[in-house]
Design a protein around this motif. Structure first.
Motif, mmCIF file in Angstrom:
data_model
loop_
_atom_site.group_PDB
_atom_site.id
_atom_site.type_symbol
_atom_site.label_atom_id
_atom_site.label_comp_id
_atom_site.label_asym_id
_atom_site.label_seq_id
_atom_site.Cartn_x
_atom_site.Cartn_y
_atom_site.Cartn_z
ATOM 1 N N SER A 59 -71.279 45.029 13.283
ATOM 2 C CA SER A 59 -71.808 44.246 12.165
ATOM 3 C C SER A 59 -71.214 42.846 12.188
ATOM 4 O O SER A 59 -70.044 42.647 12.529
ATOM 5 C CB SER A 59 -71.501 44.943 10.835
ATOM 6 N N MET A 60 -72.058 41.851 11.866
ATOM 7 C CA MET A 60 -71.651 40.451 11.932
ATOM 8 C C MET A 60 -71.699 39.832 10.544
ATOM 9 O O MET A 60 -72.574 40.159 9.733
ATOM 10 C CB MET A 60 -72.558 39.695 12.899
ATOM 11 N N TYR A 61 -70.778 38.892 10.312
ATOM 12 C CA TYR A 61 -70.674 38.226 9.018
ATOM 13 C C TYR A 61 -70.598 36.723 9.251
ATOM 14 O O TYR A 61 -69.668 36.219 9.871
ATOM 15 C CB TYR A 61 -69.437 38.713 8.259
ATOM 16 N N TRP A 62 -71.592 36.003 8.739
ATOM 17 C CA TRP A 62 -71.671 34.551 8.848
ATOM 18 C C TRP A 62 -71.060 33.969 7.578
ATOM 19 O O TRP A 62 -71.636 34.075 6.504
ATOM 20 C CB TRP A 62 -73.138 34.142 8.973
ATOM 21 N N ASN A 63 -69.903 33.371 7.681
ATOM 22 C CA ASN A 63 -69.171 32.852 6.520
ATOM 23 C C ASN A 63 -69.062 33.917 5.431
ATOM 24 O O ASN A 63 -69.397 33.687 4.267
ATOM 25 C CB ASN A 63 -69.812 31.576 5.973
ATOM 26 N N ASP A 64 -68.615 35.107 5.810
ATOM 27 C CA ASP A 64 -68.378 36.252 4.926
ATOM 28 C C ASP A 64 -69.645 36.830 4.307
ATOM 29 O O ASP A 64 -69.580 37.530 3.305
ATOM 30 C CB ASP A 64 -67.379 35.895 3.819
ATOM 31 N N LEU B 283 -78.764 35.840 12.795
ATOM 32 C CA LEU B 283 -77.721 35.091 13.488
ATOM 33 C C LEU B 283 -78.338 34.062 14.428
ATOM 34 O O LEU B 283 -77.931 32.900 14.433
ATOM 35 C CB LEU B 283 -76.821 36.042 14.274
ATOM 36 N N VAL B 284 -79.332 34.475 15.194
ATOM 37 C CA VAL B 284 -79.976 33.559 16.137
ATOM 38 C C VAL B 284 -80.633 32.406 15.388
ATOM 39 O O VAL B 284 -80.524 31.241 15.797
ATOM 40 C CB VAL B 284 -80.993 34.319 17.017
ATOM 41 N N ALA B 285 -81.286 32.703 14.271
ATOM 42 C CA ALA B 285 -81.938 31.655 13.482
ATOM 43 C C ALA B 285 -80.907 30.687 12.904
ATOM 44 O O ALA B 285 -81.087 29.466 12.945
ATOM 45 C CB ALA B 285 -82.770 32.282 12.365
ATOM 46 N N LYS B 286 -79.802 31.206 12.378
ATOM 47 C CA LYS B 286 -78.771 30.343 11.808
ATOM 48 C C LYS B 286 -78.088 29.506 12.889
ATOM 49 O O LYS B 286 -77.721 28.352 12.645
ATOM 50 C CB LYS B 286 -77.744 31.182 11.047
ATOM 51 N N LEU B 287 -77.927 30.063 14.071
ATOM 52 C CA LEU B 287 -77.333 29.305 15.166
ATOM 53 C C LEU B 287 -78.226 28.136 15.571
ATOM 54 O O LEU B 287 -77.742 27.033 15.834
ATOM 55 C CB LEU B 287 -77.072 30.212 16.374
ATOM 56 N N ASP C 200 -70.187 42.826 23.767
ATOM 57 C CA ASP C 200 -70.765 42.401 22.497
ATOM 58 C C ASP C 200 -70.425 40.943 22.192
ATOM 59 O O ASP C 200 -71.257 40.182 21.694
ATOM 60 C CB ASP C 200 -70.264 43.303 21.360
ATOM 61 N N VAL C 201 -69.207 40.547 22.498
ATOM 62 C CA VAL C 201 -68.808 39.150 22.281
ATOM 63 C C VAL C 201 -69.559 38.241 23.248
ATOM 64 O O VAL C 201 -69.995 37.148 22.881
ATOM 65 C CB VAL C 201 -67.284 39.000 22.440
ATOM 66 N N LYS C 202 -69.722 38.701 24.488
ATOM 67 C CA LYS C 202 -70.481 37.910 25.459
ATOM 68 C C LYS C 202 -71.919 37.711 25.015
ATOM 69 O O LYS C 202 -72.498 36.643 25.221
ATOM 70 C CB LYS C 202 -70.432 38.581 26.837
ATOM 71 N N ALA C 203 -72.504 38.736 24.381
ATOM 72 C CA ALA C 203 -73.884 38.607 23.901
ATOM 73 C C ALA C 203 -73.977 37.562 22.796
ATOM 74 O O ALA C 203 -74.926 36.765 22.758
ATOM 75 C CB ALA C 203 -74.375 39.967 23.404
ATOM 76 N N VAL C 204 -72.978 37.535 21.905
ATOM 77 C CA VAL C 204 -72.984 36.529 20.834
ATOM 78 C C VAL C 204 -72.793 35.131 21.423
ATOM 79 O O VAL C 204 -73.460 34.171 21.012
ATOM 80 C CB VAL C 204 -71.890 36.852 19.789
ATOM 81 N N LEU C 205 -71.904 35.004 22.401
ATOM 82 C CA LEU C 205 -71.709 33.708 23.047
ATOM 83 C C LEU C 205 -72.970 33.240 23.765
ATOM 84 O O LEU C 205 -73.300 32.051 23.750
ATOM 85 C CB LEU C 205 -70.552 33.788 24.038
ATOM 86 N N LYS C 206 -73.699 34.172 24.380
ATOM 87 C CA LYS C 206 -74.947 33.814 25.050
ATOM 88 C C LYS C 206 -75.983 33.341 24.032
ATOM 89 O O LYS C 206 -76.684 32.360 24.259
ATOM 90 C CB LYS C 206 -75.478 35.000 25.847
ATOM 91 N N ASP C 207 -76.057 34.026 22.894
ATOM 92 C CA ASP C 207 -76.981 33.601 21.847
ATOM 93 C C ASP C 207 -76.626 32.206 21.344
ATOM 94 O O ASP C 207 -77.507 31.379 21.102
ATOM 95 C CB ASP C 207 -76.963 34.596 20.676
ATOM 96 N N ALA C 208 -75.324 31.935 21.185
ATOM 97 C CA ALA C 208 -74.893 30.616 20.716
ATOM 98 C C ALA C 208 -75.224 29.545 21.739
ATOM 99 O O ALA C 208 -75.696 28.457 21.386
ATOM 100 C CB ALA C 208 -73.396 30.639 20.427
ATOM 101 N N LYS C 209 -75.030 29.860 23.002
ATOM 102 C CA LYS C 209 -75.341 28.888 24.052
ATOM 103 C C LYS C 209 -76.838 28.630 24.132
ATOM 104 O O LYS C 209 -77.275 27.486 24.266
ATOM 105 C CB LYS C 209 -74.824 29.399 25.394
ATOM 106 N N ASP C 210 -77.627 29.698 24.026
ATOM 107 C CA ASP C 210 -79.081 29.541 24.067
ATOM 108 C C ASP C 210 -79.601 28.745 22.875
ATOM 109 O O ASP C 210 -80.592 28.025 22.995
ATOM 110 C CB ASP C 210 -79.760 30.909 24.116
#
Length: 138
Positions: A73-78, A86-90, A114-124
Motif C-alpha cells: 500500500s502506498m501513501y502520497w503525503n500520508d 500514483l501515476v496520475a499524481k506523478l 516493488d521499489v524499482k516499479a515505483v521508481l520506473k513509474d516516477a521516471k516515466d
C-alpha cells in the motif's frame, strides 16, 4: 666512472662522465617541446562565473512524501493512493515548475522489485529528483 687507460697510478678516475646525462636531458627537452603545444585546448568555451552573492530562490514546493508499506500500500503525503492514482499524481507533479522532489520511504520488509516499479513509474512520468528516506538507527 671511467677507468684510466694508462698513466702513473693506474687507479680509478674521479671525474664523472656527463655525456649520458646531457643526452637524456636533451631528449626530455625535445619531448616536452613537442607535447606542450598539444596540451592547450583548441575549443574555446565561455564558462559562467559563479556569483555567491546571488541566491537561488527556493520554491514553495514541498517535497512529495511517498510511503510504501510492506503489504504494497502506498501513501502520497500520508493519504492512501492506488497505483493508477500514483501515476496520475506523478505526472501532475512532473509538470510543475520547479519540480518537487519525490522522497520515498519504503518499509524494510518490502521487496526491491516493488521499489524499482515505483521508481520506473516516477521516471516515466518525468520526475527528475528522487530521494530515499531512512532512519539513522542501526
Amino acid at each position: 666512472m671511467g677507468m684510466s687507460a694508462g698513466g702513473n697510478d693506474g687507479g680509478v678516475m674521479s671525474e664523472i662522465n656527463v655525456t649520458p646525462l646531457v643526452d637524456v636531458m636533451l631528449v626530455l627537452l625535445i619531448i616536452f617541446m613537442i607535447t606542450a603545444p598539444l596540451l592547450t585546448h583548441k575549443i574555446k568555451v565561455e564558462i559562467p562565473n559563479a556569483n555567491p552573492k546571488t541566491e537561488t530562490k527556493k520554491a514553495n514546493n514541498k517535497p512529495i512524501d511517498l510511503a510504501i508499506k510492506s503489504d504494497g500500500s502506498m501513501y502520497w503525503n500520508d493519504r492512501a493512493v492506488t497505483k493508477a492514482e500514483l501515476v496520475a499524481k506523478l505526472k501532475v507533479s512532473a509538470s510543475q515548475s520547479p519540480q518537487p522532489e519525490l522522497q520515498i520511504r519504503a518499509d524494510k520488509a518490502l521487496k526491491v522489485g516493488d521499489v524499482k516499479a515505483v521508481l520506473k513509474d516516477a521516471k516515466d512520468a518525468g520526475i527528475v529528483h528522487t530521494a530515499f528516506i531512512s532512519t539513522g538507527k542501526k
